[in-house]
Design a protein around this motif. Sequence first.
Motif, PDB file in Angstrom:
ATOM      1  N   MET A  58      44.415  65.918  67.192  1.00 25.88           N
ATOM      2  CA  MET A  58      42.967  65.793  67.234  1.00 25.88           C
ATOM      3  C   MET A  58      42.630  64.508  67.978  1.00 25.88           C
ATOM      4  O   MET A  58      42.950  63.404  67.522  1.00 25.88           O
ATOM      5  CB  MET A  58      42.352  65.780  65.837  1.00 25.88           C
ATOM      6  N   HIS A  59      41.995  64.652  69.128  1.00 25.19           N
ATOM      7  CA  HIS A  59      41.603  63.518  69.942  1.00 25.19           C
ATOM      8  C   HIS A  59      40.083  63.521  70.102  1.00 25.19           C
ATOM      9  O   HIS A  59      39.486  64.576  70.366  1.00 25.19           O
ATOM     10  CB  HIS A  59      42.247  63.579  71.324  1.00 25.19           C
ATOM     11  N   VAL A  60      39.503  62.360  69.957  1.00 27.17           N
ATOM     12  CA  VAL A  60      38.078  62.178  70.225  1.00 27.17           C
ATOM     13  C   VAL A  60      37.966  61.120  71.309  1.00 27.17           C
ATOM     14  O   VAL A  60      38.415  59.983  71.125  1.00 27.17           O
ATOM     15  CB  VAL A  60      37.309  61.732  68.974  1.00 27.17           C
ATOM     16  N   LYS A  61      37.393  61.499  72.447  1.00 23.79           N
ATOM     17  CA  LYS A  61      37.242  60.552  73.546  1.00 23.79           C
ATOM     18  C   LYS A  61      35.780  60.449  73.921  1.00 23.79           C
ATOM     19  O   LYS A  61      35.137  61.457  74.214  1.00 23.79           O
ATOM     20  CB  LYS A  61      38.064  60.988  74.757  1.00 23.79           C
ATOM     21  N   GLY A 186      40.450  67.759  57.489  1.00 25.27           N
ATOM     22  CA  GLY A 186      40.785  68.630  56.369  1.00 25.27           C
ATOM     23  C   GLY A 186      42.241  68.577  55.984  1.00 25.27           C
ATOM     24  O   GLY A 186      42.661  69.233  55.023  1.00 25.27           O
ATOM     25  N   GLN A 187      43.043  67.800  56.723  1.00 28.66           N
ATOM     26  CA  GLN A 187      44.476  67.641  56.457  1.00 28.66           C
ATOM     27  C   GLN A 187      44.949  66.425  57.250  1.00 28.66           C
ATOM     28  O   GLN A 187      44.329  66.044  58.250  1.00 28.66           O
ATOM     29  CB  GLN A 187      45.253  68.887  56.893  1.00 28.66           C
ATOM     30  N   PRO A 188      46.013  65.777  56.838  1.00 26.47           N
ATOM     31  CA  PRO A 188      46.573  64.705  57.666  1.00 26.47           C
ATOM     32  C   PRO A 188      47.004  65.262  59.023  1.00 26.47           C
ATOM     33  O   PRO A 188      47.527  66.374  59.113  1.00 26.47           O
ATOM     34  CB  PRO A 188      47.774  64.208  56.849  1.00 26.47           C
ATOM     35  N   VAL A 189      46.781  64.492  60.077  1.00 29.86           N
ATOM     36  CA  VAL A 189      47.095  64.930  61.431  1.00 29.86           C
ATOM     37  C   VAL A 189      48.064  63.934  62.056  1.00 29.86           C
ATOM     38  O   VAL A 189      47.768  62.732  62.105  1.00 29.86           O
ATOM     39  CB  VAL A 189      45.814  65.039  62.286  1.00 29.86           C
ATOM     40  N   LYS A 190      49.183  64.431  62.525  1.00 28.56           N
ATOM     41  CA  LYS A 190      50.197  63.534  63.081  1.00 28.56           C
ATOM     42  C   LYS A 190      49.688  62.771  64.296  1.00 28.56           C
ATOM     43  O   LYS A 190      49.950  61.578  64.468  1.00 28.56           O
ATOM     44  CB  LYS A 190      51.440  64.342  63.446  1.00 28.56           C
ATOM     45  N   ASP A 191      48.925  63.445  65.146  1.00 32.27           N
ATOM     46  CA  ASP A 191      48.397  62.807  66.354  1.00 32.27           C
ATOM     47  C   ASP A 191      46.867  62.775  66.261  1.00 32.27           C
ATOM     48  O   ASP A 191      46.169  63.642  66.793  1.00 32.27           O
ATOM     49  CB  ASP A 191      48.856  63.579  67.590  1.00 32.27           C
ATOM     50  N   LEU A 192      46.346  61.782  65.554  1.00 30.02           N
ATOM     51  CA  LEU A 192      44.891  61.593  65.397  1.00 30.02           C
ATOM     52  C   LEU A 192      44.495  60.340  66.174  1.00 30.02           C
ATOM     53  O   LEU A 192      45.019  59.249  65.904  1.00 30.02           O
ATOM     54  CB  LEU A 192      44.519  61.439  63.924  1.00 30.02           C
ATOM     55  N   PRO A 227      39.188  49.711  60.040  1.00 27.12           N
ATOM     56  CA  PRO A 227      39.977  50.712  60.784  1.00 27.12           C
ATOM     57  C   PRO A 227      41.146  50.106  61.558  1.00 27.12           C
ATOM     58  O   PRO A 227      41.986  50.846  62.082  1.00 27.12           O
ATOM     59  CB  PRO A 227      38.952  51.321  61.745  1.00 27.12           C
ATOM     60  N   ARG A 228      41.209  48.758  61.609  1.00 33.13           N
ATOM     61  CA  ARG A 228      42.253  48.084  62.390  1.00 33.13           C
ATOM     62  C   ARG A 228      42.275  48.608  63.827  1.00 33.13           C
ATOM     63  O   ARG A 228      43.332  48.865  64.410  1.00 33.13           O
ATOM     64  CB  ARG A 228      43.618  48.264  61.732  1.00 33.13           C
ATOM     65  N   ALA A 229      41.075  48.773  64.356  1.00 29.37           N
ATOM     66  CA  ALA A 229      40.942  49.301  65.704  1.00 29.37           C
ATOM     67  C   ALA A 229      41.411  48.283  66.730  1.00 29.37           C
ATOM     68  O   ALA A 229      41.336  47.068  66.517  1.00 29.37           O
ATOM     69  CB  ALA A 229      39.486  49.693  65.969  1.00 29.37           C
ATOM     70  N   ASP A 230      41.874  48.786  67.829  1.00 29.81           N
ATOM     71  CA  ASP A 230      42.295  47.946  68.954  1.00 29.81           C
ATOM     72  C   ASP A 230      41.108  47.784  69.889  1.00 29.81           C
ATOM     73  O   ASP A 230      40.671  48.747  70.527  1.00 29.81           O
ATOM     74  CB  ASP A 230      43.468  48.607  69.673  1.00 29.81           C
ATOM     75  N   LEU A 231      40.543  46.566  69.963  1.00 26.75           N
ATOM     76  CA  LEU A 231      39.426  46.265  70.832  1.00 26.75           C
ATOM     77  C   LEU A 231      39.949  45.535  72.066  1.00 26.75           C
ATOM     78  O   LEU A 231      40.408  44.395  71.971  1.00 26.75           O
ATOM     79  CB  LEU A 231      38.379  45.395  70.123  1.00 26.75           C
ATOM     80  N   ASN A 244      43.847  54.710  65.933  1.00 28.01           N
ATOM     81  CA  ASN A 244      44.978  55.640  65.942  1.00 28.01           C
ATOM     82  C   ASN A 244      45.781  55.498  64.649  1.00 28.01           C
ATOM     83  O   ASN A 244      46.901  55.001  64.651  1.00 28.01           O
ATOM     84  CB  ASN A 244      45.849  55.361  67.164  1.00 28.01           C
ATOM     85  N   PRO A 245      45.197  55.932  63.514  1.00 27.49           N
ATOM     86  CA  PRO A 245      45.899  55.750  62.236  1.00 27.49           C
ATOM     87  C   PRO A 245      47.075  56.714  62.092  1.00 27.49           C
ATOM     88  O   PRO A 245      46.946  57.909  62.402  1.00 27.49           O
ATOM     89  CB  PRO A 245      44.810  56.051  61.209  1.00 27.49           C
ATOM     90  N   ASN A 246      48.211  56.208  61.614  1.00 22.88           N
ATOM     91  CA  ASN A 246      49.341  57.100  61.362  1.00 22.88           C
ATOM     92  C   ASN A 246      49.096  57.868  60.066  1.00 22.88           C
ATOM     93  O   ASN A 246      48.081  57.689  59.383  1.00 22.88           O
ATOM     94  CB  ASN A 246      50.648  56.323  61.331  1.00 22.88           C
ATOM     95  N   LEU A 247      50.067  58.719  59.706  1.00 22.75           N
ATOM     96  CA  LEU A 247      49.871  59.583  58.535  1.00 22.75           C
ATOM     97  C   LEU A 247      49.681  58.775  57.255  1.00 22.75           C
ATOM     98  O   LEU A 247      48.824  59.096  56.419  1.00 22.75           O
ATOM     99  CB  LEU A 247      51.074  60.520  58.395  1.00 22.75           C
ATOM    100  N   GLU A 248      50.454  57.712  57.096  1.00 19.51           N
ATOM    101  CA  GLU A 248      50.358  56.917  55.877  1.00 19.51           C
ATOM    102  C   GLU A 248      49.003  56.228  55.773  1.00 19.51           C
ATOM    103  O   GLU A 248      48.384  56.176  54.710  1.00 19.51           O
ATOM    104  CB  GLU A 248      51.488  55.873  55.845  1.00 19.51           C
ATOM    105  N   ARG A 249      48.527  55.701  56.916  1.00 27.42           N
ATOM    106  CA  ARG A 249      47.223  55.035  56.912  1.00 27.42           C
ATOM    107  C   ARG A 249      46.094  56.030  56.666  1.00 27.42           C
ATOM    108  O   ARG A 249      45.118  55.713  55.987  1.00 27.42           O
ATOM    109  CB  ARG A 249      47.020  54.321  58.251  1.00 27.42           C
ATOM    110  N   GLN A 250      46.205  57.241  57.177  1.00 30.71           N
ATOM    111  CA  GLN A 250      45.202  58.269  56.907  1.00 30.71           C
ATOM    112  C   GLN A 250      45.086  58.541  55.413  1.00 30.71           C
ATOM    113  O   GLN A 250      43.988  58.691  54.867  1.00 30.71           O
ATOM    114  CB  GLN A 250      45.547  59.554  57.652  1.00 30.71           C
TER     115      GLN A 250
END
Length: 820
Positions: A58-61, A186-192, A227-231, A244-250
């Motif tokens: 899931m990518h949002v650009k 609705g579920q953890p996503v590996k590539d979010l 969110p620990r976003a990269d600015l 880009n949160p990993n599964l554990e962070r999600q």
Amino acid sequence: MDSVKLKFVVIIALCFGVIFAAPADSKHSLIVSSTESSNRETNNSLKINSDVPRIYQMHVKSNISNRFARTTITSKVRNIVTKSLEAVFSIVLPETAFISGFIMEIGGKNYTAYVKEKEEAKKEYEQAVASGLGAAHVAVSVRDSNRFTISVNMEPQSKAAFYLTYEELLKRGNGYYEQVINLHPGQPVKDLRVEVLIAESRKIVDLKAPPLRSGNEIGNENADLDPRADLKIIDDKTAIVRFNPNLERQKQLAHLLGTNEDDGLAGQFVVQYDVERDPNGGEVLIQDGYFVHFFAPTELAPLPKHIVFVLDTSSSMEGEKIKQLKEAMDNILGQLHTNDSFSLVEFNTNAKVLDLNNPNASVWYPHESNAYNYEEHSDEINFEKYTFPNAYLADSGNIKKAKDIVSKLIVRGGTDIHSALKVGLRLVELANSRKIDNINRQPIIVFLTDGDPTVRITSTEDITYKITTFNVGLRRSPIFALSFGELVDKEFLKKLAFLNAGFTKHIYEAADAALQLRGFYEQISSPLLANVTFKYGPSVTSLTKTNFPIHFGGSELIVSGKYGTNNLSLPIIKGWGAAGDVHLQPLVIERPASNIERLWAYLTIKQLLELKEVADTNMEKKIKKKALDLALRYSFVTSVSSLVVVKPNSTDAVETEKASSQDEEEDYDDGFDRFGGYQPPANHKQQVQGGEPTPTLHTTLRPKLPSTTTVTSAVAEGSSKYKLLVTALPWLKNVLNMNGILNLPSGGYKLGLNETITDNVDCLKSPIFLIGHCSLLHNCPHVHSLLTSLNVYNRHACILRNEYAGVCCPDKLFYSLLQL
């Protein structure tokens, strides 16, 4: 056979409503989703629901250029089990966004949606059903009215991808722009992944990604939800924000947001920023014949204000609502500036102006005994017999008294909205004449209610008309309407506020209601300018709104339009500020810029749709057509258009191009020049059926003229002004008497062809808009084609100086919205 069984026509019809926050008990109101979770099995350390496809990406650009954001959401899913499953793609859009594109990738084929007129799309759907095709017409609730949902059936071990694009103009509030991206896979996503690219025309300042929000309630920012976003700052005007949160962070974020960890992240990712400002006239950007003007002055002192709080204490406010109202007022009163003044109006069956110095002396209106008594009365009750207290300065003593009185309010009786607002406007009138400390203060009405009118005048149309009429006669006060509960008539309040230079906000009955109200008040707490007008050169056409009754600090006014072959000249901004009249001008016009044409189209459609809701019936269809033509040309999904998804090669992609081509021709040949004067179109031809002319888009049906005329030299028959007027209004020549007097229901009046009257007299019921200014007929040429007979004119007539016949004339610059 394709890997996915696909035999359907789907129509997505979006009804844009106001979404402020989700209900407290709704955990799935912000969705970019496959479906809900139920039975689960372990796969690669993830608990996966075996009844739903797995989202593996899931990518949002989002690309933001000149405050205009174009966001694409990509969701890729895989059916990993050995049976067919339904995949659902659903998203809740920002309330200001228009969808502009949607593609499904199924079995190696692309299925591209297109925009059609809403009724036409509905017919297409019904035909699909009748022909036996499986079809889905998405129904939406009021709260989820911006939701987009589509589903497909996936074969075992197959893949599908969804690509949705929407566009929005970011709104500036509290000193920054904010983009909100709703996430709920609705579920953890590996590539979010979320990526926001910002490219501005001026230096970017104060860029940040605040803690994630639940979307349900307002609260203090929780540092744990960072969110620990990269600015990444590319240069002064360009930046990239990545999340880009990993599964554990999600899972951690899901837990902190109060949702099940196995349901994945459910919240809002937010980006905030501002740009450096021209401290005076704002910034003007141009591109290929289009321009946008951003205006947010930074060096103006706030206007002192007189704010009237109109508080509903009717029986339906019992319980949590009245408690929340008291908490909100306690917060808001504490935010008043020391040079402000304020008044408090309590209303239920009757209305009462609260006397801070002697609460027991407060008088109820229109029945003076107490709140419970009710009797019918004429709307013309004389205010002079009621002694209302003056406005109070916002000093510490008066604020303390006000808080104490509000804390003791009790609920009772019915809901007399008309009397309450009329009393509030009467207080504005009194404050303007009494002037505490000889200071002119900007009036503001804050009106809070939870129900429909139940006492005396109960017609919402009558209340809107009467209150707007009463407000026109004053130094016009913006009315901001706030609503509680689900029974309130939101459309009524929206129209009331819009016609009185304000806006509405729905306050949801959650634990954060007081904070919602406080946040609203912060938006209007610092008015900087009143009666703001933007003036552009003669080459400018197709302007969006150019007159603004009030401008608040921290916000922004935006005007867009087209300009001719010559360079755009610097505009002038006029208004009334704390030091008196203000004249401002931008320092420079900047080029090149991107997205200006789409930004213009977006603004124009938004304003046309607002105008459509309050326009007279005879103009509603024309306004709707203009909005629809633009929506089709620029592929925006709006309240008058829908998305249609069909199998490839089964539709004609030329349809949108044809609409665009037709609209371009109409753009230049509508019978109006760009300065409001009427010029017969070159291709103006009447079609004849049965000997009578039939109206086309640009042809006006006019009555047959008699063979004789009674007009004499009293109206200067040979004058150029007279000739132009009777050419545009041929019926006029036959209704003037021998002395050149026009007989109206209220008496006989002159045309005033040789008069110059500059009186600024507001009026109601202009031919296209409820509010206008009274003007001599020959001074308002841009409505001549709408005045098709004496009967039509009588509905919009007004009188100047008790002797001249005029017409309620809308602002010709605002009118240009209809002449695109």
